[in-house]
Design a protein around this motif. Structure first.
Motif, short mmCIF file in Angstrom:
data_model
loop_
_atom_site.label_atom_id
_atom_site.label_comp_id
_atom_site.label_asym_id
_atom_site.label_seq_id
_atom_site.Cartn_x
_atom_site.Cartn_y
_atom_site.Cartn_z
N LEU A 144 -4.89 5.68 2.67
CA LEU A 144 -4.38 5.17 3.94
C LEU A 144 -3.39 4.05 3.70
O LEU A 144 -3.66 3.11 2.95
CB LEU A 144 -5.55 4.63 4.78
CG LEU A 144 -5.21 3.79 6.02
CD1 LEU A 144 -4.63 4.70 7.10
CD2 LEU A 144 -6.46 3.07 6.52
N CYS A 145 -2.22 4.14 4.34
CA CYS A 145 -1.24 3.05 4.35
C CYS A 145 -1.22 2.45 5.74
O CYS A 145 -1.08 3.16 6.74
CB CYS A 145 0.14 3.58 3.97
SG CYS A 145 1.45 2.34 4.15
N VAL A 146 -1.35 1.13 5.80
CA VAL A 146 -1.22 0.40 7.07
C VAL A 146 0.08 -0.39 7.01
O VAL A 146 0.15 -1.44 6.36
CB VAL A 146 -2.41 -0.54 7.30
CG1 VAL A 146 -2.24 -1.28 8.63
CG2 VAL A 146 -3.72 0.25 7.30
N ASN A 168 0.71 1.25 13.40
CA ASN A 168 0.55 2.63 12.95
C ASN A 168 -0.27 2.72 11.67
O ASN A 168 -0.59 1.70 11.05
CB ASN A 168 1.94 3.25 12.70
CG ASN A 168 2.93 2.92 13.78
OD1 ASN A 168 3.77 2.05 13.59
ND2 ASN A 168 2.82 3.56 14.93
N ALA A 169 -0.60 3.93 11.28
CA ALA A 169 -1.27 4.18 10.00
C ALA A 169 -0.80 5.52 9.47
O ALA A 169 -0.42 6.41 10.25
CB ALA A 169 -2.78 4.16 10.18
N PHE A 187 5.87 -0.19 2.48
CA PHE A 187 5.69 -0.30 3.92
C PHE A 187 4.51 -1.18 4.31
O PHE A 187 4.51 -1.81 5.37
CB PHE A 187 5.50 1.09 4.54
CG PHE A 187 6.66 2.01 4.33
CD1 PHE A 187 7.89 1.75 4.92
CD2 PHE A 187 6.53 3.13 3.53
CE1 PHE A 187 8.97 2.60 4.72
CE2 PHE A 187 7.61 3.99 3.32
CZ PHE A 187 8.84 3.72 3.92
N GLY A 188 3.49 -1.21 3.45
CA GLY A 188 2.31 -2.00 3.75
C GLY A 188 1.19 -1.70 2.78
O GLY A 188 1.34 -0.89 1.86
N VAL A 189 0.07 -2.34 2.99
CA VAL A 189 -1.06 -2.21 2.07
C VAL A 189 -1.60 -0.78 2.10
O VAL A 189 -1.60 -0.12 3.14
CB VAL A 189 -2.16 -3.22 2.42
CG1 VAL A 189 -2.78 -2.93 3.78
CG2 VAL A 189 -3.25 -3.26 1.35
N VAL A 190 -2.04 -0.29 0.92
CA VAL A 190 -2.56 1.07 0.78
C VAL A 190 -4.01 1.00 0.32
O VAL A 190 -4.34 0.28 -0.62
CB VAL A 190 -1.72 1.90 -0.22
CG1 VAL A 190 -2.32 3.29 -0.40
CG2 VAL A 190 -0.27 2.01 0.27
N PHE A 191 -4.85 1.77 0.99
CA PHE A 191 -6.27 1.84 0.65
C PHE A 191 -6.62 3.27 0.25
O PHE A 191 -5.99 4.22 0.69
CB PHE A 191 -7.15 1.47 1.86
CG PHE A 191 -6.89 0.12 2.45
CD1 PHE A 191 -7.58 -0.99 1.99
CD2 PHE A 191 -5.97 -0.03 3.48
CE1 PHE A 191 -7.34 -2.24 2.55
CE2 PHE A 191 -5.72 -1.27 4.03
CZ PHE A 191 -6.42 -2.38 3.57
N SER A 192 -7.66 3.40 -0.57
CA SER A 192 -8.22 4.72 -0.88
C SER A 192 -9.69 4.73 -0.50
O SER A 192 -10.40 3.75 -0.72
CB SER A 192 -8.07 5.05 -2.36
OG SER A 192 -6.71 5.28 -2.67
N ARG A 193 -10.15 5.84 0.07
CA ARG A 193 -11.54 5.93 0.49
C ARG A 193 -12.43 6.01 -0.75
O ARG A 193 -12.17 6.77 -1.68
CB ARG A 193 -11.76 7.16 1.35
CG ARG A 193 -13.16 7.22 1.99
CD ARG A 193 -13.43 8.58 2.58
NE ARG A 193 -14.66 8.67 3.31
CZ ARG A 193 -15.88 8.62 2.77
NH1 ARG A 193 -16.01 8.43 1.48
NH2 ARG A 193 -16.96 8.74 3.52
#
Length: 200
Positions: A144-146, A168-169, A187-193
């Motif tokens: 996920l990128c926020v 947005n996401a 673009f913004g912080v990226v998370f992985s599940r």
């Protein structure tokens, strides 16, 4: 309320800088199921489906191909009809969110091996809550990128929206989450599940 902070249309085209990043991650875009000729001038999907096709009611795989290596989805943010819910689901209890129903199809088809790598743009970050009610696989394997700034979508006349009403996401599913993180971190912080573990 200031009209700039209200969303009165479902048709907002993805800006080119986002599409360029999508193509950098995916290589090519084989299918965009929520598009039109104007939007595809930027997206350049091999196959795109328009509003007239009604890609929720129809089967992407049956009508396009048996396997789609890459997909990009920027879904409309409106509501599905009661008639659609009764015809497709036999009940209205599954909810009316178009974003939710597109996400369900996208995630389901990926997990069944019919879709390969894909990127799904959420027009409103609050849809992160909505799609969990439609996710059969609990967003398994997704990144996920926020974005740190609201995406300025393109209006039908080609101008950018000055004051986007929603944060947005951007979701990614596929075999290369590190590449997604590298490309989209601008673009913004990226998370992985992370899968839950009970070995503690």
């Amino acid at each position: 309320m200031n009209a700039e902070f209200m969303s009165t249309s479902n048709e907002w085209y993805t800006p080119p800088e986002i599409i360029e990043a999508v193509r950098e991650v995916l290589g090519t875009i084989d299918l965009d199921p929520c598009s039109c000729a104007k939007a595809n001038e930027t997206v350049q999907a091999t196959t795109y489906l328009t509003k007239g096709y009604d890609s929720l009611s129809n089967d992407w795989r049956r009508d396009v191909t048996k396997y789609l290596p890459t997909t990009f989805v920027n879904p409309p943010a409106g509501r599905v009809s009661r008639e659609y819910l009764l015809e497709e689901w036999g009940t209205t209890r599954v909810g009316y969110s178009q974003v939710g129903h597109y996400f369900y199809d996208w995630e389901y088809d990926h997990n069944h091996g019919w879709l390969g790598d894909g990127i799904f743009l959420l027009p409103d970050i609050n849809h992160l809550q909505t799609i969990q009610g439609y996710s059969k696989y609990k967003l398994s394997g997704m990144s996920l990128c926020v974005p740190s700034k609201r995406i300025k979508f393109i209006c039908g006349n080609g101008t950018r929206r000055k004051s986007p009403p929603h944060a947005n996401a951007i979701l990614y599913v596929g075999d290369n989450p590190k590449k997604f993180a590298k490309v989209f971190e601008k673009f913004g912080v990226v998370f992985s599940r992370v899968e839950a573990s009970y070995d503690f």
